[in-house]
Motif scaffolding. Structure first.
Motif, mmCIF file in Angstrom:
data_model
loop_
_atom_site.group_PDB
_atom_site.id
_atom_site.type_symbol
_atom_site.label_atom_id
_atom_site.label_comp_id
_atom_site.label_asym_id
_atom_site.label_seq_id
_atom_site.Cartn_x
_atom_site.Cartn_y
_atom_site.Cartn_z
ATOM 1 N N PRO A 41 39.102 36.774 49.036
ATOM 2 C CA PRO A 41 38.336 36.890 47.782
ATOM 3 C C PRO A 41 38.030 38.328 47.398
ATOM 4 O O PRO A 41 37.987 38.645 46.208
ATOM 5 C CB PRO A 41 37.059 36.090 48.071
ATOM 6 N N TRP A 42 37.827 39.210 48.374
ATOM 7 C CA TRP A 42 37.517 40.598 48.031
ATOM 8 C C TRP A 42 38.730 41.334 47.470
ATOM 9 O O TRP A 42 38.602 42.142 46.554
ATOM 10 C CB TRP A 42 36.915 41.343 49.228
ATOM 11 N N ASP A 43 39.928 41.024 47.977
ATOM 12 C CA ASP A 43 41.143 41.627 47.405
ATOM 13 C C ASP A 43 41.430 41.045 46.025
ATOM 14 O O ASP A 43 41.881 41.745 45.121
ATOM 15 C CB ASP A 43 42.342 41.390 48.324
ATOM 16 N N PHE A 44 41.165 39.741 45.868
ATOM 17 C CA PHE A 44 41.381 39.105 44.572
ATOM 18 C C PHE A 44 40.517 39.762 43.512
ATOM 19 O O PHE A 44 40.970 39.989 42.387
ATOM 20 C CB PHE A 44 41.063 37.608 44.655
ATOM 21 N N LYS A 45 39.277 40.065 43.837
ATOM 22 C CA LYS A 45 38.379 40.672 42.858
ATOM 23 C C LYS A 45 38.971 41.978 42.324
ATOM 24 O O LYS A 45 38.924 42.238 41.118
ATOM 25 C CB LYS A 45 37.004 40.945 43.471
ATOM 26 N N SER A 46 39.535 42.780 43.194
ATOM 27 C CA SER A 46 40.140 44.052 42.771
ATOM 28 C C SER A 46 41.330 43.811 41.856
ATOM 29 O O SER A 46 41.487 44.477 40.826
ATOM 30 C CB SER A 46 40.577 44.859 43.998
ATOM 31 N N GLU A 47 42.172 42.838 42.228
ATOM 32 C CA GLU A 47 43.327 42.500 41.386
ATOM 33 C C GLU A 47 42.872 41.981 40.029
ATOM 34 O O GLU A 47 43.445 42.320 38.989
ATOM 35 C CB GLU A 47 44.177 41.427 42.080
ATOM 36 N N SER A 73 38.160 32.925 41.563
ATOM 37 C CA SER A 73 37.663 33.301 40.236
ATOM 38 C C SER A 73 36.147 33.322 40.199
ATOM 39 O O SER A 73 35.538 34.271 39.684
ATOM 40 C CB SER A 73 38.180 32.325 39.180
ATOM 41 N N MET A 74 35.523 32.284 40.734
ATOM 42 C CA MET A 74 34.064 32.230 40.743
ATOM 43 C C MET A 74 33.476 33.361 41.568
ATOM 44 O O MET A 74 32.475 33.977 41.184
ATOM 45 C CB MET A 74 33.587 30.878 41.274
ATOM 46 N N ASN A 75 34.091 33.635 42.707
ATOM 47 C CA ASN A 75 33.605 34.731 43.538
ATOM 48 C C ASN A 75 33.744 36.068 42.819
ATOM 49 O O ASN A 75 32.810 36.887 42.823
ATOM 50 C CB ASN A 75 34.374 34.777 44.860
ATOM 51 N N ALA A 76 34.889 36.289 42.187
ATOM 52 C CA ALA A 76 35.107 37.557 41.489
ATOM 53 C C ALA A 76 34.084 37.756 40.378
ATOM 54 O O ALA A 76 33.472 38.823 40.265
ATOM 55 C CB ALA A 76 36.528 37.605 40.919
ATOM 56 N N VAL A 77 33.887 36.725 39.561
ATOM 57 C CA VAL A 77 32.922 36.820 38.461
ATOM 58 C C VAL A 77 31.515 37.033 39.010
ATOM 59 O O VAL A 77 30.748 37.860 38.495
ATOM 60 C CB VAL A 77 32.976 35.553 37.586
ATOM 61 N N SER A 78 31.162 36.307 40.074
ATOM 62 C CA SER A 78 29.838 36.451 40.672
ATOM 63 C C SER A 78 29.608 37.873 41.164
ATOM 64 O O SER A 78 28.549 38.472 40.929
ATOM 65 C CB SER A 78 29.680 35.480 41.851
ATOM 66 N N MET A 107 33.488 27.011 50.048
ATOM 67 C CA MET A 107 34.466 27.585 50.970
ATOM 68 C C MET A 107 33.948 27.598 52.401
ATOM 69 O O MET A 107 34.713 27.389 53.347
ATOM 70 C CB MET A 107 34.830 29.003 50.526
ATOM 71 N N GLU A 108 32.663 27.835 52.592
ATOM 72 C CA GLU A 108 32.110 27.828 53.952
ATOM 73 C C GLU A 108 32.317 26.464 54.603
ATOM 74 O O GLU A 108 32.732 26.371 55.770
ATOM 75 C CB GLU A 108 30.627 28.174 53.928
ATOM 76 N N LYS A 109 32.046 25.402 53.855
ATOM 77 C CA LYS A 109 32.224 24.050 54.388
ATOM 78 C C LYS A 109 33.684 23.786 54.724
ATOM 79 O O LYS A 109 33.989 23.200 55.775
ATOM 80 C CB LYS A 109 31.732 23.027 53.355
ATOM 81 N N THR A 145 32.410 35.242 57.385
ATOM 82 C CA THR A 145 31.221 36.071 57.226
ATOM 83 C C THR A 145 31.034 36.497 55.775
ATOM 84 O O THR A 145 29.921 36.474 55.238
ATOM 85 C CB THR A 145 31.313 37.315 58.121
ATOM 86 N N TYR A 146 32.130 36.866 55.130
ATOM 87 C CA TYR A 146 32.077 37.271 53.720
ATOM 88 C C TYR A 146 31.570 36.125 52.849
ATOM 89 O O TYR A 146 30.701 36.314 51.987
ATOM 90 C CB TYR A 146 33.464 37.710 53.243
ATOM 91 N N VAL A 147 32.114 34.942 53.069
ATOM 92 C CA VAL A 147 31.729 33.777 52.269
ATOM 93 C C VAL A 147 30.235 33.498 52.412
ATOM 94 O O VAL A 147 29.545 33.205 51.422
ATOM 95 C CB VAL A 147 32.565 32.549 52.695
ATOM 96 N N ARG A 148 29.729 33.606 53.619
ATOM 97 C CA ARG A 148 28.319 33.343 53.860
ATOM 98 C C ARG A 148 27.417 34.386 53.204
ATOM 99 O O ARG A 148 26.319 34.075 52.752
ATOM 100 C CB ARG A 148 28.057 33.285 55.360
ATOM 101 N N LYS A 149 27.884 35.607 53.151
ATOM 102 C CA LYS A 149 27.080 36.696 52.590
ATOM 103 C C LYS A 149 27.170 36.790 51.071
ATOM 104 O O LYS A 149 26.358 37.481 50.451
ATOM 105 C CB LYS A 149 27.518 38.034 53.200
ATOM 106 N N ASN A 150 28.151 36.106 50.492
ATOM 107 C CA ASN A 150 28.385 36.222 49.049
ATOM 108 C C ASN A 150 28.443 34.845 48.388
ATOM 109 O O ASN A 150 29.525 34.382 48.001
ATOM 110 C CB ASN A 150 29.673 36.999 48.784
ATOM 111 N N PRO A 151 27.313 34.187 48.261
ATOM 112 C CA PRO A 151 27.295 32.860 47.630
ATOM 113 C C PRO A 151 27.692 32.933 46.162
ATOM 114 O O PRO A 151 27.499 33.956 45.504
ATOM 115 C CB PRO A 151 25.835 32.417 47.793
ATOM 116 N N ILE A 152 28.253 31.836 45.687
ATOM 117 C CA ILE A 152 28.691 31.763 44.297
ATOM 118 C C ILE A 152 27.489 31.683 43.354
ATOM 119 O O ILE A 152 26.578 30.893 43.554
ATOM 120 C CB ILE A 152 29.601 30.529 44.088
ATOM 121 N N GLN A 153 27.513 32.527 42.330
ATOM 122 C CA GLN A 153 26.526 32.469 41.248
ATOM 123 C C GLN A 153 27.320 32.216 39.960
ATOM 124 O O GLN A 153 27.895 33.131 39.394
ATOM 125 C CB GLN A 153 25.749 33.790 41.156
ATOM 126 N N TRP A 154 27.351 30.976 39.519
ATOM 127 C CA TRP A 154 28.258 30.576 38.434
ATOM 128 C C TRP A 154 27.477 29.979 37.274
ATOM 129 O O TRP A 154 26.783 28.981 37.431
ATOM 130 C CB TRP A 154 29.275 29.564 38.962
#
Length: 215
Positions: A41-47, A73-78, A107-109, A145-154
């Motif tokens: 998700p972090w690389d996707f955000k940059s792309e 997409s949701m992670n990038a926008v968040s 994603m965590e689940k 770890t990333y997923v847990r630290k960066n919850p979706i805000q949509w």
């Protein structure tokens, strides 16, 4: 050029060419597929930030995303909104509506479920960092770890299409997401995670057409 851009974001194993299917459904819009290469998700955000510069050419944007493409997409926008002030970013502010097909909403689940399927404990993954599984997925401690630290805000108005027999996301999870994010949920009886048969694609097309008429 039309005033609205429809951006299609594929799922794992998909490609930008799948966007052509949606051209007839969004006849009054320009339709483009985003052929991302990222696996995190972090690389996707940059792309996404680089590709989305073309949003400047349009008055509004509609997001159509499939499976993990929806999660990315949701992670990038968040993350972009969090960094720039909750929706004030000119890129994400243009996205007025979203259509998600079999979205990964927790994603965590999903990662924890895959750990269970593979018989991998949290301690093992933390120690080894990356573990390959027999079903072809690499499980990553960094990813979890990333997923847990960066919850979706949509907050974008969203329509969700879900297959009754989706093997990656439970009905309980997608229902909870829809309820807490004011999204509309449509369930196809007998549908799968991957919408690909003639019957499934006809259902998908009708779903989009009906939702576009309502708006």
């Amino acid at each position: 050029m039309n005033s609205t851009l429809v951006i299609y974001i594929h799922g794992k194993g998909g490609n930008a060419g799948e966007a052509r299917h949606y051209e007839k459904l969004f006849a009054d819009c320009d339709v483009a597929g985003f052929g991302y290469k990222s696996e995190t998700p972090w690389d996707f955000k940059s792309e996404f930030l680089t590709w989305a510069k073309k949003f400047d050419e349009y008055k509004s944007v509609i997001l159509v995303a499939n499976s993990i493409g929806a999660y990315f997409s949701m992670n990038a926008v968040s993350q972009i909104d969090a960094e720039t002030g909750n929706g004030k970013n000119k890129i994400t502010a243009k996205i007025g509506r979203a259509f998600f097909i079999s979205p990964i909403v927790n994603m965590e689940k999903l990662i924890c479920n895959m750990m269970t399927w593979a018989g991998i404990t949290k301690t093992q993954l933390e120690e080894k960092k990356i573990i390959s599984t027999d079903f072809g997925e690499n499980l990553s401690w960094e990813y979890l770890t990333y997923v847990r630290k960066n919850p979706i805000q949509w907050k974008i108005p969203t329509e969700i299409l879900y297959g009754e027999n989706d093997n990656l996301t439970s009905f309980e999870n997608v229902s909870e997401f829809a309820r807490t994010h004011n999204a509309n949920l449509t369930v196809m009886s007998g549908g799968e995670h991957w919408f690909h048969t003639d019957e499934q694609m006809k259902f998908l097309d009708k779903w989009i057409e009906e939702k576009l008429e309502i708006r």
